[in-house]
Design a protein around this motif. Structure first.
Motif, PDB file in Angstrom:
ATOM      1  N   LEU A   1      12.958 -11.094 -13.095  1.00  0.00           N
ATOM      2  CA  LEU A   1      13.179 -11.945 -11.936  1.00  0.00           C
ATOM      3  C   LEU A   1      12.798 -11.113 -10.724  1.00  0.00           C
ATOM      4  CD1 LEU A   1      16.629 -13.535 -12.779  1.00  0.00           C
ATOM      5  CD2 LEU A   1      14.395 -14.600 -12.933  1.00  0.00           C
ATOM      6  N   ASN A   2      11.861 -11.593  -9.935  1.00  0.00           N
ATOM      7  CA  ASN A   2      11.433 -10.828  -8.778  1.00  0.00           C
ATOM      8  C   ASN A   2      11.549 -11.669  -7.516  1.00  0.00           C
ATOM      9  OD1 ASN A   2       9.349 -12.531  -9.411  1.00  0.00           O
ATOM     10  ND2 ASN A   2       7.874 -10.944  -9.817  1.00  0.00           N
ATOM     11  N   ASN A   3      10.968 -11.170  -6.435  1.00  0.00           N
ATOM     12  CA  ASN A   3      10.963 -11.862  -5.154  1.00  0.00           C
ATOM     13  C   ASN A   3      12.382 -12.078  -4.634  1.00  0.00           C
ATOM     14  OD1 ASN A   3       9.605 -13.030  -2.991  1.00  0.00           O
ATOM     15  ND2 ASN A   3       9.847 -15.084  -3.815  1.00  0.00           N
ATOM     16  N   GLY A   4      13.282 -11.149  -4.905  1.00  0.00           N
ATOM     17  CA  GLY A   4      14.645 -11.248  -4.418  1.00  0.00           C
ATOM     18  C   GLY A   4      15.561 -12.114  -5.260  1.00  0.00           C
ATOM     19  N   ALA A   5      15.034 -12.776  -6.273  1.00  0.00           N
ATOM     20  CA  ALA A   5      15.857 -13.670  -7.087  1.00  0.00           C
ATOM     21  C   ALA A   5      16.969 -12.902  -7.800  1.00  0.00           C
ATOM     22  CB  ALA A   5      14.996 -14.413  -8.101  1.00  0.00           C
ATOM     23  N   SER A   6      16.633 -11.754  -8.329  1.00  0.00           N
ATOM     24  CA  SER A   6      17.626 -10.950  -9.038  1.00  0.00           C
ATOM     25  C   SER A   6      18.746 -10.525  -8.087  1.00  0.00           C
ATOM     26  CB  SER A   6      16.955  -9.726  -9.660  1.00  0.00           C
ATOM     27  OG  SER A   6      17.862  -9.011 -10.443  1.00  0.00           O
ATOM     28  N   GLU A   7      18.366 -10.152  -6.856  1.00  0.00           N
ATOM     29  CA  GLU A   7      19.361  -9.725  -5.875  1.00  0.00           C
ATOM     30  C   GLU A   7      20.290 -10.874  -5.480  1.00  0.00           C
ATOM     31  OE1 GLU A   7      16.098  -9.014  -5.673  1.00  0.00           O
ATOM     32  OE2 GLU A   7      16.129  -6.839  -5.915  1.00  0.00           O
ATOM     33  N   LEU A   8      19.743 -12.073  -5.353  1.00  0.00           N
ATOM     34  CA  LEU A   8      20.568 -13.236  -5.032  1.00  0.00           C
ATOM     35  C   LEU A   8      21.573 -13.511  -6.143  1.00  0.00           C
ATOM     36  CD1 LEU A   8      17.962 -15.711  -3.481  1.00  0.00           C
ATOM     37  CD2 LEU A   8      19.722 -14.400  -2.285  1.00  0.00           C
ATOM     38  N   ILE A   9      21.110 -13.409  -7.369  1.00  0.00           N
ATOM     39  CA  ILE A   9      22.011 -13.634  -8.505  1.00  0.00           C
ATOM     40  C   ILE A   9      23.101 -12.575  -8.544  1.00  0.00           C
ATOM     41  CG2 ILE A   9      22.154 -13.607 -11.030  1.00  0.00           C
ATOM     42  CD1 ILE A   9      19.430 -15.036 -11.065  1.00  0.00           C
ATOM     43  N   GLU A  10      22.738 -11.325  -8.318  1.00  0.00           N
ATOM     44  CA  GLU A  10      23.723 -10.244  -8.354  1.00  0.00           C
ATOM     45  C   GLU A  10      24.714 -10.326  -7.201  1.00  0.00           C
ATOM     46  OE1 GLU A  10      21.602  -6.544  -8.734  1.00  0.00           O
ATOM     47  OE2 GLU A  10      20.703  -7.176 -10.637  1.00  0.00           O
ATOM     48  N   ALA A  11      24.292 -10.863  -6.051  1.00  0.00           N
ATOM     49  CA  ALA A  11      25.168 -10.953  -4.881  1.00  0.00           C
ATOM     50  C   ALA A  11      26.176 -12.096  -4.979  1.00  0.00           C
ATOM     51  CB  ALA A  11      24.321 -11.114  -3.623  1.00  0.00           C
ATOM     52  N   GLN A  12      25.957 -13.005  -5.909  1.00  0.00           N
ATOM     53  CA  GLN A  12      26.826 -14.163  -6.065  1.00  0.00           C
ATOM     54  C   GLN A  12      28.213 -13.734  -6.532  1.00  0.00           C
ATOM     55  OE1 GLN A  12      26.108 -17.132  -5.162  1.00  0.00           O
ATOM     56  NE2 GLN A  12      27.721 -18.326  -6.086  1.00  0.00           N
ATOM     57  N   THR A  13      29.239 -14.459  -6.095  1.00  0.00           N
ATOM     58  CA  THR A  13      30.602 -14.216  -6.550  1.00  0.00           C
ATOM     59  C   THR A  13      30.813 -14.954  -7.869  1.00  0.00           C
ATOM     60  OG1 THR A  13      31.352 -14.089  -4.266  1.00  0.00           O
ATOM     61  CG2 THR A  13      33.039 -14.414  -5.946  1.00  0.00           C
ATOM     62  N   TYR A  14      31.370 -14.253  -8.858  1.00  0.00           N
ATOM     63  CA  TYR A  14      31.567 -14.827 -10.198  1.00  0.00           C
ATOM     64  C   TYR A  14      33.031 -14.953 -10.521  1.00  0.00           C
ATOM     65  CZ  TYR A  14      26.607 -14.189 -10.748  1.00  0.00           C
ATOM     66  OH  TYR A  14      25.256 -14.277 -10.575  1.00  0.00           O
TER      67      TYR A  14
END
Length: 96
Positions: free
Chosen positions: A3-16
């Protein structure tokens, strides 16, 4: 696949835990770059029921990998290995 273009970072920044509906609502227009184009979070996570729950970032990334279309796989139908069934005629092996 990555996952590139910041997608991975958005997923990781999400609260779970979070849901697919949360991803669509918060990041729906954000693009995930793929080998042969791009898809949005809305297109990818929209394939799941809105209440599909992800317990952590790894869970959400795996869901994204499973939901992207053929644009994420590079050359469609390509294989550098040909497998033949038992009894099927196959070409003779060539040594290079």
């Amino acid at each position: 696949m990555r996952l590139n273009n910041g997608a991975s970072e958005l997923i990781e920044a999400q609260t779970y835990p979070t849901t697919s509906g949360d991803f669509v609502e918060q990041y729906g227009d954000e693009e995930i770059k793929l080998a042969n184009g791009a898809e949005t979070f809305g297109e990818v996570f929209g394939l799941y029921e809105a209440d599909e729950t992800f317990t952590d970032a790894e869970d959400a990334k795996l869901a994204a990998f499973q939901a992207v279309s053929h644009k994420g796989v590079g050359r469609r139908y390509y294989s550098d290995r040909e497998s033949f069934d038992i009894g099927e005629n196959s070409p003779e092996a060539v040594s290079f």
